[in-house]
Each structure stands twice: as structure tokens, then as C-alpha cells.
Design an enzyme around this catalytic site. Structure first.
Site, PDB file in Angstrom:
ATOM      1  N   HIS A   1       0.832  -1.206   0.000  1.00 24.66           N
ATOM      2  CA  HIS A   1       0.000   0.000   0.000  1.00 24.66           C
ATOM      3  C   HIS A   1       0.871   1.261   0.000  1.00 24.66           C
ATOM      4  O   HIS A   1       0.916   1.947  -1.005  1.00 24.66           O
ATOM      5  CB  HIS A   1      -1.001   0.026   1.152  1.00 24.66           C
ATOM      6  CG  HIS A   1      -1.893  -1.156   1.218  1.00 24.66           C
ATOM      7  ND1 HIS A   1      -2.673  -1.556   0.158  1.00 24.66           N
ATOM      8  CD2 HIS A   1      -2.123  -2.065   2.212  1.00 24.66           C
ATOM      9  CE1 HIS A   1      -3.345  -2.642   0.488  1.00 24.66           C
ATOM     10  NE2 HIS A   1      -3.035  -2.971   1.719  1.00 24.66           N
TER      11      HIS A   1
ATOM     12  N   ASP B   1      -4.938  -8.489  -2.983  1.00 21.85           N
ATOM     13  CA  ASP B   1      -5.243  -8.144  -1.592  1.00 21.85           C
ATOM     14  C   ASP B   1      -6.491  -8.848  -1.066  1.00 21.85           C
ATOM     15  O   ASP B   1      -6.481 -10.045  -0.815  1.00 21.85           O
ATOM     16  CB  ASP B   1      -5.336  -6.632  -1.458  1.00 21.85           C
ATOM     17  CG  ASP B   1      -5.278  -6.163  -0.010  1.00 21.85           C
ATOM     18  OD1 ASP B   1      -5.194  -7.017   0.895  1.00 21.85           O
ATOM     19  OD2 ASP B   1      -5.310  -4.950   0.234  1.00 21.85           O
TER      20      ASP B   1
END
Length: 475
Positions: free
Chosen positions: A275, A326
Site C-alpha cells: 500500500h 489483496d
């Protein structure tokens, strides 16, 4: 694509090789599943499988397999200020009910769908370690091995990252709903040992370590985990995903998360910072220069309302990046790349942003090639087959259609592109920006054709087991 069962060679009208696009490429691979010949301007042989367009497949450098079991179930507002933190409570509810058997079935279905989307390697950020009551299984690697077995059923390459998870927040003890995640550096080392014993030298099973986040792992635990981890293995960490996380880190550690990590830890090319959404200008430049990979997950980051990564400045500083699926709410290689670019366009109100400033060329080709290189690095795919004389060496060839590399290929059907007669980089621009997802017809992984004409070779069995697992969870 015309099929020849058992063939160890294929012929593509176009193929993307390490040095660019070539026509009429003949590729051969051995019984161990590695490329032995890549011949541009070759001639097809009678036994060859025929393909339209061959690409090196992308890795998904960040996945939580169990979360696929809640895909689409978190899209109703249950709180006036719904956020990542309220979504997390729903995720905990699911995590409390997963068993080794249901996890294996969920993982197999997820990885089957990944293959059909054009991924052939996944880095599994695995922290669902313990039994529902928080007790360790007799074999600490029980849940990790279930995930790996799901990957083997599907036939995808696996980079297992057992994850250190110690705290609910900076210095706070784990909450009851996090007891399944509890682990120590020694516990993670034991999981790695169990995996190595179960899969000694398996070319499709790799390992590394993950540190859940700065809020969940202390400085001392981090250093001990790095001491116990295998040398040169991938090291992944969630970082700076949410503004609240950045603010909490500044209060607890006196610095922003990425700045603290770069100051205190030996961040280099082994690392993947997942991220890293909220970076200031100095962090952006320092991360780019570290050699680490930024693990970007645009679909999940949009779904959770994380924010936008500063891609333009990061690219200008020479930063490396890859993409991950993810939470696995939607599996699409094209959508991950498209959303990464479109987010920048919306933020800057300019077009064609994913290129270094002043450079011209194909956005699709740049995104795809960068995600391939960054993903291969983050998944630890740098080594070529040792028995391949003349194989390219170094990270540049990792994951590519090249002699000595694992025999992985993503075949696109020419007729499913937006326009006929497309060549070279126009193929990627069309496939990423003018198609719902990559028009994948066939997928080769480690020398096995696991997807043929859009269907997985074990689709019926994997789908049935997944359905049974989901119905059991719901009951």
C-alpha cells in the site's frame, strides 16, 4: 488456441519477450517446467500448440486468500461513517469461522480464478495461524499448508509469507477477535521449517516472511524476525494504508510510518511495502531509491477507501512497483492496472500519467512491464533454472518468456481484443483499457496448461468444493 495434449512447445503469432515484441515465436520447455528454447521468427512444428498472443503472466504480490469468502458481502452501509476500520470488523467475523478444510477449498477456487485472470504467481500474506479458540494447531503450519495445498490443486505458483502479528495497535495487546493471528518470531520460524520439510526444493513453492504492520509488530520483534528469517527471502509489510494509521504512528513512534521504517530497518530490494498509500515527498523519493517494491492493490484500495498512491512522483524517482489482489474482492489484472492509471488521471485531471515525466509511449506497456518486474522481485522469482546454459541471469529476466525461467505464459485470444489486427504495445493498451479484463484463453504455469479455452482443467471439482465450503460457513 489449438491444443495438443502433452505438447512441450507452443508457437505464438506475437510474443512479448524481455527485449520487446517479436513475431512468430516458438517456445519449448522441459519436463521440469522451465523454458529451454525461445526462438523469435521461428517455424511451427507439427506438435506445437498454436497461440495468438503470448505474454509473461503477472504475479499478484499481495493476497489474503480467506477474504475471497466475503467478496461482495461488505457493500452495504451498516455504520454512519463506514470505513476500513468498520470493514475490518466484518473480516474478523469471517476469520473466526474458517477451518483448515474450508480454507483449502477457498484458496483453490481463488487461485483458479487468478489463473483464469492471467496471474501465475501469488504472494500470500498469511496471518490466519491458529484454531478458532486461539490455540496453536499441533502443527503450527496447519493453516499455511492448507493454503499451499489449495495453490497446488489450482496449479499456481506460491510465495507463502507467514505473517508476524503481535499487537492490536502500537503497544496494545491483541483483541479477542485477533487471537487467531497471534504469533511470535519463533512461531513463524517454525512454520517456515514445516513448509520446507513438506515441500523441499519445490520450484513452485517459495517462502518469505511478512511483518503485519508497524502497529502490530514492535521494533524488537521485527529485528528478531529478520534475524530468524532465511537470508535473502522476500520481506513484506503493510504500511501507511490509512490516514489514521499514519497519525497513530506519529504519536507512538514520533515519525511517519515509511520514514520510521526506512530509518530503522535495512530496507532494500528484498522488501515489499504494501500500500504505502500516504507518503510525503521525502518518503516517496527515499522509498524509490531504496530498491524496495511498492505493493499496490488499486481495486482493494478503492474498495476500502484508502486513498491514491503518489505514482507520478514515485515513477519519476525511479521507484519499483507491482500489483496485488489483496482482499480478492475482484480478480482482474487489467482492472488493477487500469484503476492505477485512472486514479492518477482523476487526481491530476490529465491523461496518460503512468510514465516518467517527459517520456512518451504506451501506458499499457509501461504498466504491464513494471508490474511484471516489481511483482517478480517481490515474489522472489529472480533465479533461473540452474541447468539452463545460456539462460539470462539477474532480475531482468525474472518471470519473463526466457530460457531458464519457469515455463509460464498467458495466451490472449486476438479476436477478443477491442479491434482486429493489433500489434505490439497496442495489444496491451487494448487489453488493459478497452477490455473488461485481459482476454485470456489459455494459461501455462510451470510447464502445465492449467487453463484451456478459458476454463480451468480442474474447474468442476474446485468449484464444487468451494460451494460446499461457503455453504458450511454460512450455516
Amino acid at each position: 488456441m489449438s491444443q495438443s495434449v502433452g505438447s512441450s512447445s507452443f508457437f505464438a503469432k506475437q510474443a512479448l519477450l524481455p527485449d520487446g515484441w517479436h513475431d512468430n515465436v516458438r517456445l519449448s520447455f522441459d519436463a521440469q517446467g522451465f523454458f529451454t528454447q525461445v526462438e523469435p521468427q521461428g517455424r511451427p512444428q507439427p506438435q506445437d500448440i498454436r497461440a495468438d498472443i503470448a505474454l509473461p503472466p503477472l504475479p499478484s504480490l499481495h493476497s489474503h486468500a480467506f477474504q475471497r469468502a466475503m467478496a461482495g458481502l461488505t457493500e452495504a452501509r451498516h455504520h454512519p461513517s463506514d470505513s476500513f476500520w468498520t470493514w475490518r470488523e466484518q473480516m474478523y467475523g469471517l476469520a473466526a469461522r474458517i477451518t483448515p478444510d474450508t480454507l483449502r477449498a477457498i484458496a483453490a477456487r481463488l487461485y483458479m480464478d487468478m489463473l483464469k485472470a492471467g496471474f501465475t504467481q501469488v504472494a500470500e500474506f498469511h496471518y490466519l495461524h491458529n484454531a478458532p479458540d486461539g490455540a496453536a494447531y499441533a502443527q503450527p503450519a496447519e493453516m499455511a499448508l492448507s493454503v499451499i495445498e489449495g495453490a497446488r490443486q489450482a496449479g499456481i505458483g506460491m510465495t507463502m509469507l507467514p505473517t508476524l502479528y503481535r499487537h492490536a495497535g502500537f503497544g496494545r495487546p491483541l483483541a479477542p477477535e485477533q487471537k487467531r493471528f497471534a504469533s511470535t518470531p519463533d512461531f513463524i520460524a517454525r512454520i517456515l521449517s514445516d513448509i520446507a520439510a513438506q515441500y523441499p526444493d519445490h520450484p513452485a513453492v517459495r517462502t518469505g516472511v511478512a511483518l503485519h504492520s508497524l502497529r502490530a509488530v514492535s521494533d524488537a520483534d521485527m529485528r528478531e524476525m529478520l534475524r530468524l528469517a532465511p537470508q535473502d527471502c522476500p520481506i513484506h509489510i503493510h504500511i501507511a494504508e490509512q490516514v489514521k494509521e499514519v497519525e497513530d504512528c506519529e504519536r507512538a513512534l514520533g515519525r511517519r510510518p515509511v520514514a520510521w521504517l526506512l530509518d530503522e530497518m535495512p530496507v532494500d530490494a528484498r522488501w515489499c511495502l504494501v500500500h504505502a498509500t500516504h507518503l510525503d515527498a521525502q518518503e516517496t523519493t527515499r522509498l524509490a531509491r531504496s530498491g524496495a517494491v511498492a505493493g499496490l492493490c488499486p481495486i482493494t484500495e478503492a474498495n476500502l477507501g484508502d486513498g491514491l498512491f503518489p505514482l507520478e512522483k514515485y515513477i519519476d524517482a525511479g521507484g519499483r512497483f507491482g500489483i496485488g489482489s489483496d482482499s480478492n474482492v475482484l480478480l482482474s489484472t487489467a482492472e488493477e492496472l487500469r484503476l492505477l492509471e485512472y486514479g492518477q488521471r482523476l487526481a491530476t485531471q490529465k491523461r496518460c500519467q503512468a510514465l516518467p515525466t517527459g517520456q512518451t509511449g504506451s501506458i499499457g506497456q509501461f504498466l504491464y512491464s513494471q508490474a511484471l518486474a516489481g511483482g517478480a522481485q517481490a515474489c522472489g522469482l529472480g533465479a533461473a533454472h540452474p541447468a539452463s546454459p545460456g539462460a539470462p541471469v539477474g532480475p531482468a529476466a525474472a518471470g519473463q518468456l526466457a530460457v531458464g525461467q519457469r515455463a509460464d505464459a498467458c495466451i490472449l485470444r486476438e479476436d477478443d481484443l477491442s479491434l482486429p489486427g493489433l500489434k505490439g504495445d497496442a495489444v496491451l493498451d487494448s487489453a488493459i483499457f478497452a477490455s473488461p479484463t485481459l482476454p485470456v484463453s489459455d494459461v501455462l504455469c510451470h510447464g502445465a496448461w492449467v487453463v484451456r479455452d478459458g476454463r480451468h482443467i480442474n474447474e468442476i471439482h474446485i468449484t464444487a468444493a468451494f460451494r460446499h465450503a461457503i455453504m458450511a460457513l454460512r450455516s
